[in-house]
Design a protein around this motif. Structure first.
Motif, short mmCIF file in Angstrom:
data_model
loop_
_atom_site.label_atom_id
_atom_site.label_comp_id
_atom_site.label_asym_id
_atom_site.label_seq_id
_atom_site.Cartn_x
_atom_site.Cartn_y
_atom_site.Cartn_z
N TRP A 347 41.68 40.36 34.86
CA TRP A 347 40.53 40.18 35.39
C TRP A 347 39.57 39.37 34.72
O TRP A 347 39.13 40.01 33.80
N ASP A 348 38.87 38.21 35.09
CA ASP A 348 38.09 37.28 34.10
C ASP A 348 36.46 36.97 34.70
O ASP A 348 36.95 36.65 36.22
N PRO A 349 35.61 37.94 34.23
CA PRO A 349 34.29 38.51 35.68
C PRO A 349 33.20 36.94 35.78
O PRO A 349 32.22 37.25 36.59
N GLN A 350 33.74 35.90 34.53
CA GLN A 350 33.37 35.16 33.76
C GLN A 350 33.62 34.01 35.35
O GLN A 350 32.24 33.43 35.54
N ALA A 351 34.32 33.99 35.34
CA ALA A 351 35.55 33.02 35.81
C ALA A 351 35.34 33.68 37.55
O ALA A 351 35.75 33.12 38.28
N GLU A 352 35.05 34.71 37.83
CA GLU A 352 35.67 35.77 39.27
C GLU A 352 37.12 35.21 39.33
O GLU A 352 37.46 35.05 40.70
N ASN A 353 37.74 35.10 38.52
CA ASN A 353 39.02 34.57 38.73
C ASN A 353 40.08 35.64 38.00
O ASN A 353 39.66 35.92 36.83
N TRP A 354 41.06 35.50 38.73
CA TRP A 354 42.74 36.10 37.54
C TRP A 354 43.12 34.84 36.26
O TRP A 354 43.03 34.28 36.92
N SER A 355 43.33 36.29 34.96
CA SER A 355 43.77 34.77 34.41
C SER A 355 45.15 34.89 33.63
O SER A 355 45.46 36.36 33.51
N ASN A 356 45.81 34.80 33.33
CA ASN A 356 47.59 35.05 32.86
C ASN A 356 47.48 34.65 31.86
O ASN A 356 47.04 33.82 31.00
N GLY A 365 43.16 29.76 33.17
CA GLY A 365 42.26 29.80 33.25
C GLY A 365 41.83 30.66 31.40
O GLY A 365 42.36 29.96 30.38
N SER A 366 40.52 31.99 31.14
CA SER A 366 41.02 32.20 29.85
C SER A 366 42.19 33.67 29.68
O SER A 366 42.04 34.40 28.97
N GLY A 367 43.23 33.02 29.85
CA GLY A 367 44.80 33.83 29.71
C GLY A 367 44.88 33.93 28.02
O GLY A 367 44.69 33.14 27.62
N SER A 368 45.38 34.90 27.48
CA SER A 368 45.89 35.22 26.10
C SER A 368 46.52 36.11 25.89
O SER A 368 46.74 37.31 27.02
N LEU A 463 51.96 35.15 39.21
CA LEU A 463 52.08 35.23 40.99
C LEU A 463 50.40 34.92 41.13
O LEU A 463 49.25 35.60 40.51
N MET A 464 50.09 34.34 42.20
CA MET A 464 48.44 33.67 42.46
C MET A 464 47.88 35.38 42.79
O MET A 464 48.51 35.46 44.37
N MET A 465 46.89 35.49 42.13
CA MET A 465 46.46 36.73 43.11
C MET A 465 44.47 36.56 42.89
O MET A 465 44.41 35.49 43.12
N ALA A 466 44.35 37.34 44.57
CA ALA A 466 42.95 37.00 44.74
C ALA A 466 41.64 36.12 43.59
O ALA A 466 41.51 37.48 42.41
#
Length: 661
Positions: A347-356, A365-368, A463-466
């Motif tokens: 969970w990326d709190p700044q993007a308010e989104n999941w990263s993979n 996203g910010s996935g690493s 998988l896509m998450m909320a």
């Protein structure tokens, strides 16, 4: 005093005030066991090296190596009542140690038991003992760099703090069970930067036993509604993952300070900003400097790998935590575990989104691949049956980007999150941005893996998450699987593929959809975005595709297609050929969907005639329709053959035969 002055054993030397020049100062020869005491101001414009038995700095005294290294080699005790000053300050001690001030390197050595007291800021602490334990008995050692456990036992006793700030977080280096270890409690900090608004943070704690909530400070936890600390029960997962929807049933709230966080599990905490400005849990100054979460426990540092209990009774999602006080590498974790999906979910709190992040190198996203100390993350079972999650000591890394604990309010293009040209991957990154959070939602398509399929591949896909705010984009998969990251087989020459994608937005408004190539994507494959609702096709040109559309519905299932090789390219691989073709020909009404491409010219006007040459309709092309145009032909009422004539702004023309049924 002459440069390079040395003292011989075994006399005890009080050192008063002295100054030497740039050649440096050596106090005592190597092997010297005589005691030394600094009672005044001793300094050198060069490096300073001390060889001694017991070593003491009296209160008010100074030993300085101006802009140079200062090293104390003590076979006995070191008692610092005043600080040491130099570009680096190193203390190698075999006896007891009393610290003060700031020290760059402290090395605990020898075969004797050692007592560690005093209060100091240590950059690095190394344990390298042949026998005997080093025991912290009083004071406080604030470690800002690396704890290295080469050999022996460090009994921390609650007097060691692993510091965390906006610029650095202390860590424990990789080591083996046959080398050193830490016993007793240690205070571990995790700095959390101020956010642009209140947000959930996925946190973890690096201890070998369950952590009682009362041993966590720095955040104010509410145990009554609204609760601000949650854990996740895999067996309560009710399959709710939709955007901005109801919270998944797996999230359970903590209700009392005497409850515990099991070893290796993660939690979700509602924190932001500087909470010291408010007595209300989860409140504080918006966008302030940040907070520091502190906890107390015994570290997972026997040198052994750590296995975290996980379950797979519902959907296989487990919220787990980094069990080490060090950043770890997901690729090492996945290689040491069994029956796990290859994709990491954070969970990326700044993007308010999941990263993979996938072990093949795909990201959203910010996935690493790197998971910071103090971070929690989701893993998912690859199939039914038992799975194991093992975090080996070898997963620890010396340094890595601190993406999820770095304040960057925009975070629109994080370095390292993209697939570089040196990678073997070949993919397309999709972004959707619009109402709500300005940070785009992302999806990634890759066509480099020969064993990948159009269906769900647990070794590749994500998988896509909320997402709680902002626009999202994802691939529509089979069996209700929506993909944030999708791998497919390599493209054959000219092979056409169509990937249904959906876009969501928190409210109606203008949304921007972008597509860019990454890695070794071949420019010989054309890329287009088809908007089936508006009858538009937007072609990627020079590595860029941008489509701005007003979203009236909040979710666009089935509206868009990502089309590969839908449009023919010229031999240069960059420009489309001059081609006009009707989509859905024959037609059944008086509407023609025309796809029109040209390497340089823009469409100007059109005209439709029937088989007798009589005009059925004419018009000019819209300038914002991309390469697909929806033409309404008033006179095309009867069945038969018609001819569509198109003219470009450079005078070139082309005709398309239309059959009306």
């Amino acid at each position: 005093m002459p440069n390079g002055t040395s003292f011989a054993a075994p006399v005890s030397y009080p050192i008063g005030s002295l100054t030497v020049s740039s050649n440096g100062l050596q106090l005592g020869k190597p092997g010297n066991t005589a005691a030394m005491t600094i009672t005044g101001a001793a300094s050198s414009n060069g490096p300073v090296t001390v060889h001694t038995g017991d070593f003491t700095t009296a209160a008010g005294a100074t030993l300085t190596a101006t802009a140079n290294a200062l090293t104390v080699n003590a076979s006995g005790n070191v008692t610092l009542n005043a600080g040491l000053e130099g570009s680096t300050t190193t203390v190698n001690v075999q006896g007891n140690l009393q610290t003060t001030g700031s020290l760059t390197n402290v090395n605990l050595e020898g075969g004797n038991a050692q007592d560690i007291t005093g209060t100091a800021n240590l950059t690095n602490l190394t344990l390298n003992k042949s026998a005997g334990a080093a025991t912290m008995t009083a004071g406080r050692q604030h470690l800002t760099g690396t704890l290295t456990l080469t050999s022996g036992t460090l009994a921390a006793g609650g007097y060691l703090t692993l510091k965390s700030t906006s610029t650095a977080t202390a860590r424990v280096a990789q080591h083996a069970t046959s080398t050193g270890n830490v016993t007793g409690n240690v205070v571990v900090e995790r700095f959390i930067p101020g956010s642009r608004k209140m947000q959930w943070r996925m946190l973890a704690f690096p201890y070998n036993t369950d952590l009682t909530l009362s041993n966590i400070t720095g955040i104010k936890i509410s145990y009554s509604a609204p609760s601000t600390l949650m854990y996740f029960r895999e067996d309560f997962d009710n399959g709710v993952y939709g955007n901005g929807g109801t919270r998944n049933g797996g999230y359970q709230v903590y209700t009392a300070a005497n409850q515990t966080i099991p070893m290796g599990r993660g939690v979700s905490a509602w924190v932001y900003g500087d909470e010291s400005t408010s007595a209300t849990p989860g409140a504080g100054t918006l966008g302030a400097g940040g907070i520091t979460v502190s906890s107390l426990g015994e570290l997972n540092e026997t040198g052994a790998d750590v296995t975290i209990p996980v379950t797979n009774t519902a959907a296989g999602w487990n919220l787990v935590g980094n069990p080490f006080a060090s950043t770890i590498d997901w690729e090492q974790v996945r290689a040491s575990s069994t029956n796990l999906n290859a994709t990491l979910y954070r969970w990326d709190p700044q993007a308010e989104n999941w990263s993979n992040y996938n072990i093949s190198g795909g990201t959203t996203g910010s996935g690493s691949q790197y998971i910071e100390s103090g971070s929690a993350f989701f893993v998912k079972a690859a199939a039914t049956g038992a799975m194991t999650l093992t975090i080996p000591q070898s997963a620890k890394v010396t340094s890595a980007p601190d993406l999820h604990f770095t304040k960057n309010p925009l975070k629109l293009d994080i370095p390292g999150q993209r697939v570089g040209t040196a990678s073997t991957l070949a993919g397309l990154r999709l972004k959707a941005s619009g109402m709500g959070n300005p940070i785009p939602g992302e999806a990634y398509l890759d066509v480099s893996k020969t064993d990948a399929t159009k269906g769900w591949d647990p070794q590749y896909d994500g998988l896509m998450m909320a997402r709680s705010s902002g626009a999202s984009v994802y691939f529509d998969g089979e069996k209700d699987n929506d993909y944030s990251m999708h791998f497919d087989a390599p493209l054959m020459n000219g092979e056409q593929r169509y990937y249904p994608i959906s876009v969501t937005t928190p409210k109606a408004g203008e949304t921007l959809i972008e597509v860019t190539p990454e890695g070794k994507w071949s420019s010989m494959h054309s890329v287009a975005l088809i908007d089936k609702q508006l009858g538009r096709t937007i072609l990627m040109r020079d590595g860029q595709l941008s489509y701005k559309v007003r979203m009236e519905e909040l979710k666009s299932d089935g509206r868009f297609l990502l089309a590969i090789n839908h449009v023919k390219l010229s031999t240069d691989g960059h420009s489309p050929v001059f081609e006009a073709k009707a989509i859905g020909n024959p037609v059944t009404n008086n509407i023609i969907d025309l796809q029109l491409t040209h390497p340089t010219a823009a469409p100007k006007r059109w005209r439709v005639v029937d088989a007798m040459g009589r005009e059925a309709g004419m018009g000019v092309f819209a300038t914002d329709a991309g390469i697909q145009h929806r033409l309404t032909v008033p006179g095309m009422r009867n069945k038969g053959v018609y001819v569509l004539q198109v003219e470009m702004d450079n005078g070139e023309t082309q005709q398309v035969r239309i059959l009306k049924n």
